[in-house]
Write a protein that holds these residues in place. Structure first.
Motif, PDB file in Angstrom:
ATOM      1  N   PHE A 338      13.070  75.475 -10.283  1.00  0.00           N
ATOM      2  CA  PHE A 338      12.061  75.390  -9.849  1.00  0.00           C
ATOM      3  C   PHE A 338      11.645  74.372  -9.014  1.00  0.00           C
ATOM      4  O   PHE A 338      10.686  73.530  -9.373  1.00  0.00           O
ATOM      5  N   ARG A 339      12.281  74.337  -7.993  1.00  0.00           N
ATOM      6  CA  ARG A 339      12.371  72.834  -6.991  1.00  0.00           C
ATOM      7  C   ARG A 339      11.299  73.509  -6.254  1.00  0.00           C
ATOM      8  O   ARG A 339      11.934  74.575  -5.715  1.00  0.00           O
ATOM      9  N   SER A 340      10.143  73.225  -5.344  1.00  0.00           N
ATOM     10  CA  SER A 340       9.765  74.022  -4.868  1.00  0.00           C
ATOM     11  C   SER A 340       8.736  73.455  -3.176  1.00  0.00           C
ATOM     12  O   SER A 340       8.768  72.513  -3.151  1.00  0.00           O
ATOM     13  N   PHE A 341       8.238  74.425  -3.030  1.00  0.00           N
ATOM     14  CA  PHE A 341       7.998  73.825  -1.132  1.00  0.00           C
ATOM     15  C   PHE A 341       6.960  74.054  -1.576  1.00  0.00           C
ATOM     16  O   PHE A 341       6.055  75.212  -1.769  1.00  0.00           O
ATOM     17  N   GLY A 342       6.102  73.288  -0.265  1.00  0.00           N
ATOM     18  CA  GLY A 342       5.164  73.346   0.173  1.00  0.00           C
ATOM     19  C   GLY A 342       4.248  71.796   1.152  1.00  0.00           C
ATOM     20  O   GLY A 342       4.948  71.919   1.335  1.00  0.00           O
ATOM     21  N   VAL A 343       2.997  72.719   1.913  1.00  0.00           N
ATOM     22  CA  VAL A 343       2.410  71.943   2.874  1.00  0.00           C
ATOM     23  C   VAL A 343       1.030  71.404   2.232  1.00  0.00           C
ATOM     24  O   VAL A 343       0.818  72.254   1.454  1.00  0.00           O
ATOM     25  N   VAL A 344       1.203  70.665   2.797  1.00  0.00           N
ATOM     26  CA  VAL A 344      -0.521  70.036   2.113  1.00  0.00           C
ATOM     27  C   VAL A 344      -0.985  69.967   4.151  1.00  0.00           C
ATOM     28  O   VAL A 344      -0.671  68.671   4.762  1.00  0.00           O
ATOM     29  N   LYS A 345      -2.189  70.462   4.144  1.00  0.00           N
ATOM     30  CA  LYS A 345      -2.649  69.678   6.038  1.00  0.00           C
ATOM     31  C   LYS A 345      -4.151  69.384   5.591  1.00  0.00           C
ATOM     32  O   LYS A 345      -5.073  69.963   5.157  1.00  0.00           O
ATOM     33  N   VAL A 346      -4.111  67.785   6.306  1.00  0.00           N
ATOM     34  CA  VAL A 346      -5.373  67.215   6.670  1.00  0.00           C
ATOM     35  C   VAL A 346      -6.139  67.344   8.085  1.00  0.00           C
ATOM     36  O   VAL A 346      -5.823  66.888   8.504  1.00  0.00           O
ATOM     37  N   SER A 347      -7.146  68.098   7.961  1.00  0.00           N
ATOM     38  CA  SER A 347      -7.472  68.395   9.072  1.00  0.00           C
ATOM     39  C   SER A 347      -8.404  67.244   9.570  1.00  0.00           C
ATOM     40  O   SER A 347      -8.959  67.331  10.503  1.00  0.00           O
ATOM     41  N   ASP A 348      -9.690  67.178   8.457  1.00  0.00           N
ATOM     42  CA  ASP A 348     -10.755  65.839   9.301  1.00  0.00           C
ATOM     43  C   ASP A 348     -10.662  64.527   8.162  1.00  0.00           C
ATOM     44  O   ASP A 348      -9.423  65.032   7.301  1.00  0.00           O
ATOM     45  N   GLY A 349     -11.219  63.824   8.526  1.00  0.00           N
ATOM     46  CA  GLY A 349     -11.285  62.638   7.603  1.00  0.00           C
ATOM     47  C   GLY A 349     -10.410  60.897   8.034  1.00  0.00           C
ATOM     48  O   GLY A 349     -10.484  60.296   7.605  1.00  0.00           O
ATOM     49  N   LEU A 350      -9.243  61.345   9.160  1.00  0.00           N
ATOM     50  CA  LEU A 350      -8.403  60.706   9.080  1.00  0.00           C
ATOM     51  C   LEU A 350      -8.553  60.697  11.075  1.00  0.00           C
ATOM     52  O   LEU A 350      -9.528  61.682  11.409  1.00  0.00           O
ATOM     53  N   ASP A 351      -7.584  60.057  11.638  1.00  0.00           N
ATOM     54  CA  ASP A 351      -7.962  59.550  13.087  1.00  0.00           C
ATOM     55  C   ASP A 351      -7.371  60.746  13.675  1.00  0.00           C
ATOM     56  O   ASP A 351      -7.820  60.918  14.878  1.00  0.00           O
ATOM     57  N   THR A 352      -6.418  61.387  12.984  1.00  0.00           N
ATOM     58  CA  THR A 352      -5.794  62.346  14.143  1.00  0.00           C
ATOM     59  C   THR A 352      -4.675  63.194  12.012  1.00  0.00           C
ATOM     60  O   THR A 352      -5.262  63.037  11.651  1.00  0.00           O
ATOM     61  N   GLN A 353      -4.915  64.241  12.529  1.00  0.00           N
ATOM     62  CA  GLN A 353      -5.022  65.912  11.996  1.00  0.00           C
ATOM     63  C   GLN A 353      -3.239  65.406  11.040  1.00  0.00           C
ATOM     64  O   GLN A 353      -2.010  65.254  12.148  1.00  0.00           O
ATOM     65  N   VAL A 354      -3.293  65.890   9.778  1.00  0.00           N
ATOM     66  CA  VAL A 354      -1.777  65.306   9.648  1.00  0.00           C
ATOM     67  C   VAL A 354      -1.189  66.306   8.554  1.00  0.00           C
ATOM     68  O   VAL A 354      -1.800  66.734   7.815  1.00  0.00           O
ATOM     69  N   GLY A 355      -0.117  66.771   8.640  1.00  0.00           N
ATOM     70  CA  GLY A 355       0.359  67.816   7.938  1.00  0.00           C
ATOM     71  C   GLY A 355       1.825  66.642   6.918  1.00  0.00           C
ATOM     72  O   GLY A 355       2.390  66.672   7.521  1.00  0.00           O
ATOM     73  N   LEU A 356       1.856  67.434   5.468  1.00  0.00           N
ATOM     74  CA  LEU A 356       2.553  67.035   4.822  1.00  0.00           C
ATOM     75  C   LEU A 356       3.505  68.286   4.661  1.00  0.00           C
ATOM     76  O   LEU A 356       3.128  68.819   4.237  1.00  0.00           O
ATOM     77  N   GLU A 357       4.804  68.039   4.574  1.00  0.00           N
ATOM     78  CA  GLU A 357       5.539  69.376   4.554  1.00  0.00           C
ATOM     79  C   GLU A 357       7.010  68.817   3.470  1.00  0.00           C
ATOM     80  O   GLU A 357       7.266  67.234   3.788  1.00  0.00           O
ATOM     81  N   GLY A 358       7.253  68.784   2.304  1.00  0.00           N
ATOM     82  CA  GLY A 358       7.742  68.650   1.488  1.00  0.00           C
ATOM     83  C   GLY A 358       8.272  69.259   0.325  1.00  0.00           C
ATOM     84  O   GLY A 358       7.626  70.500   0.019  1.00  0.00           O
ATOM     85  N   GLU A 359       9.392  69.120  -0.892  1.00  0.00           N
ATOM     86  CA  GLU A 359       8.980  69.544  -1.692  1.00  0.00           C
ATOM     87  C   GLU A 359       9.241  68.902  -3.047  1.00  0.00           C
ATOM     88  O   GLU A 359       8.778  67.765  -2.633  1.00  0.00           O
ATOM     89  N   PHE A 360       8.318  69.619  -4.624  1.00  0.00           N
ATOM     90  CA  PHE A 360       8.740  69.019  -5.566  1.00  0.00           C
ATOM     91  C   PHE A 360       9.416  69.243  -7.009  1.00  0.00           C
ATOM     92  O   PHE A 360      10.078  70.301  -6.448  1.00  0.00           O
TER      93      PHE A 360
END
Length: 543
Positions: A338-360
């Motif tokens: 269960f090593r897992s892959f996913g992304v987090v997309k932060v499109s609002d609330g910060l000075d620029t849009q941020v994408g986090l890509e990683g593993e759990f």
């Protein structure tokens, strides 16, 4: 001197087929048993890519990952339709040709079989002793009585008997046959293949299959907006959706915890505890334990539990502490631990849009050669590792994006002072700074999710019935033995060494029409024991 006139152009050359003859020849080839077997093999081979290559309607995320790993093969596979095998034109063409071929094979054989069932058993050969299994004996009965006795005995053994008659030679002849159901078994087996194909076809056209990921503690309502993927049949309509809803109250899982076994750290079994209702208006609900291969059936819909995983809970804050993103994010497992892959997309609330890509990593471990890994599937030491992208996530472009992957076009990967990708390594409760003073990321914990498959397959009972009929037909064709028996009763003559006494000679011949089946001698001996007069005590003493 005259010469013969040239043949007219309309005159056919020897061996040339007309259009009608060509169509007739093509139909004979298509409806031959050989062609049906070849097409059946092709359908089986065509289904192989559907089980090897990830399918869009089953796991779109896996398809995306496969395309990223094989960029050169992807255009070829897409052109061949290998990511959606069962919806491809070539699979449908093979499927339809097989059905036509089976119909063309079965119908003529049904006609021939019906004629054979109504036909009289063939007349007896002149010399029955040439048959593989035969016997003869003497009896004091008249020829007519001996023939009648044998005819009655054969009827008791379920033979279809032609009434005794006399042939031109003066012999009383009895013809009998049984085993007609063997050919019926063969026909039933071939017909059942057609029934199975019709069942699968009806299910694919009239039903649907969809999938959804539901967080433990959350619920699902059966409407189209709740599905993560949905594959309807060509004749399916939204009116066919059964009204129901369920909530995943709890989730239990057992793990292989014996370190000496190769399956250590993998899931042994799991069960999802549901509360469901099929009448949302009334509010009446029931409980059900959803397990693998034990679906919940509601109306004409089946709910299957097909997977589970983790959803890390992350909170992204702006420099002033304002929350820009918070909540569980579905990460998909990439191995059995269960090593897992996913992304987090932060499109609002910060000075620029941020994408986090990683593993759990449920149980974090590190190897100097292979890097981080999860040594156990249960969350014993949860940790995360993520890379950071900034720029335009493309969420406002109007083009649909997968929530499980990050489109890198228009994004810039953040790097450290040495030019390596900047990584955020977090354990539960830890907070890390985003580069450029964009804000912070906190790993708050994790939740579990269940993946369910929801489907309607109207043709499943038809297909099941076809499978049962195929088994019945196969058993019939294997164990039913077609046999023919002829009897000749002669009023005089015969060899002196025949058993029994009397002037009437009875000759019996048996033909077993099932190749290599055997058992003819036992059948013949049983008939003889029933009809042949038994010797008296004096005769036994003399013998």
């Amino acid at each position: 001197m005259s010469t013969p006139a040239d043949p007219p152009e309309a005159e056919r050359r020897t061996g040339e087929l007309t259009f009608v003859e060509l169509l007739r020849w093509s139909w004979r080839q298509l409806t031959s048993m050989r062609t049906a077997l070849v097409l059946l093999l092709l359908v089986a081979l065509a289904a192989v890519p559907g089980s090897i290559v990830p399918q869009d309607n089953v796991d779109s995320f896996e398809v995306t990952q496969w395309k990223e790993r094989h960029p050169d093969l992807t255009p070829v596979y897409e052109r061949l339709g290998l990511f959606s095998v069962y919806d491809s034109p070539w699979f449908a063409a093979t499927y339809i040709l097989l059905m036509i071929s089976l119909v063309g094979c079965i119908l003529p054989r049904l006609k021939v079989y019906a004629q054979a069932v109504r036909a009289r058993p063939p007349r007896a050969p002149r010399n029955l002793t040439r048959l593989p299994d035969h016997a003869a004996y003497r009896t004091e009965e008249t020829a007519e009585d001996a023939g009648a006795r044998l005819a009655s005995a054969l009827r008791r053994r379920r033979y279809r008997v032609v009434d005794t008659d006399e042939d031109p030679g003066g012999d009383v002849v009895v013809s009998a046959e049984r085993g007609y159901l063997r050919e019926a078994g063969n026909l039933l087996f071939h017909l059942s293949v057609l029934i199975v194909l019709v069942g699968f076809g009806a299910g694919s056209m009239l039903g649907y299959q969809g999938g959804a990921i539901v967080l433990v503690g959350n619920g699902f309502s059966n409407n189209l907006t709740q599905y993560d993927d949905f594959d309807p049949g060509s004749l399916w309509t939204s009116d066919d959706l059964d009204p129901f809803a369920f909530t995943v109250d709890d989730f239990d899982i057992e793990w292989y915890d014996d370190m000496t076994q190769p399956s250590y750290g993998q899931a042994r079994s799991f069960v999802s505890h549901l509360t469901y209702t099929d009448d949302v208006a009334s509010g009446d609900s029931e409980e059900y334990d959803l397990r693998v291969n034990h679906p919940l059936s509601i109306g004409s819909t089946d709910v299957f539990l097909i997977g589970h995983g983790y959803a890390p809970v992350l909170t992204v804050r702006a420099p002033d502490g304002t929350v820009a993103y918070s909540g569980p994010t579905i990460f998909l497992p990439t191995d059995l631990s269960f090593r897992s892959f996913g992304v987090v997309k932060v499109s609002d609330g910060l000075d620029t849009q941020v994408g986090l890509e990683g593993e759990f990593y449920p149980s974090y471990g590190f190897d100097m050669e292979t890097g981080p890994y999860s040594y156990f599937g249960d969350a014993l030491e949860p940790a995360m590792s993520m890379t950071i992208y900034t720029g335009d996530l493309g969420v406002d472009s109007g083009v649909g994006q997968s929530v499980y992957s990050l489109e890198k076009d228009g994004l810039t990967q953040q790097v450290d002072d040495e030019g390596n990708p900047l990584r955020l390594d977090l354990e539960i409760g830890e907070t890390a700074e985003l580069p450029g003073g964009l804000g912070t990321v906190t790993f708050d914990g994790y939740e579990r999710w269940n993946r369910v498959q929801i489907s309607q397959t109207p043709g499943k009972l038809v297909a099941l019935g076809g499978v049962v009929l195929a088994l019945v037909g196969l058993l019939g064709s294997l164990f039913i033995r077609p046999r023919r028996i002829w009897v000749r009763v002669r009023a005089a003559g015969g060899a002196d060494d025949l058993p029994g006494t009397g002037a009437t000679v009875v000759t019996i011949g048996l033909l077993d029409r099932s190749t290599g089946a055997g058992g003819g001698e036992e059948e013949l001996q049983g008939i003889l024991d029933e009809v042949r007069p038994q010797p008296s005590d004096d005769e036994r003493e003399k013998q």
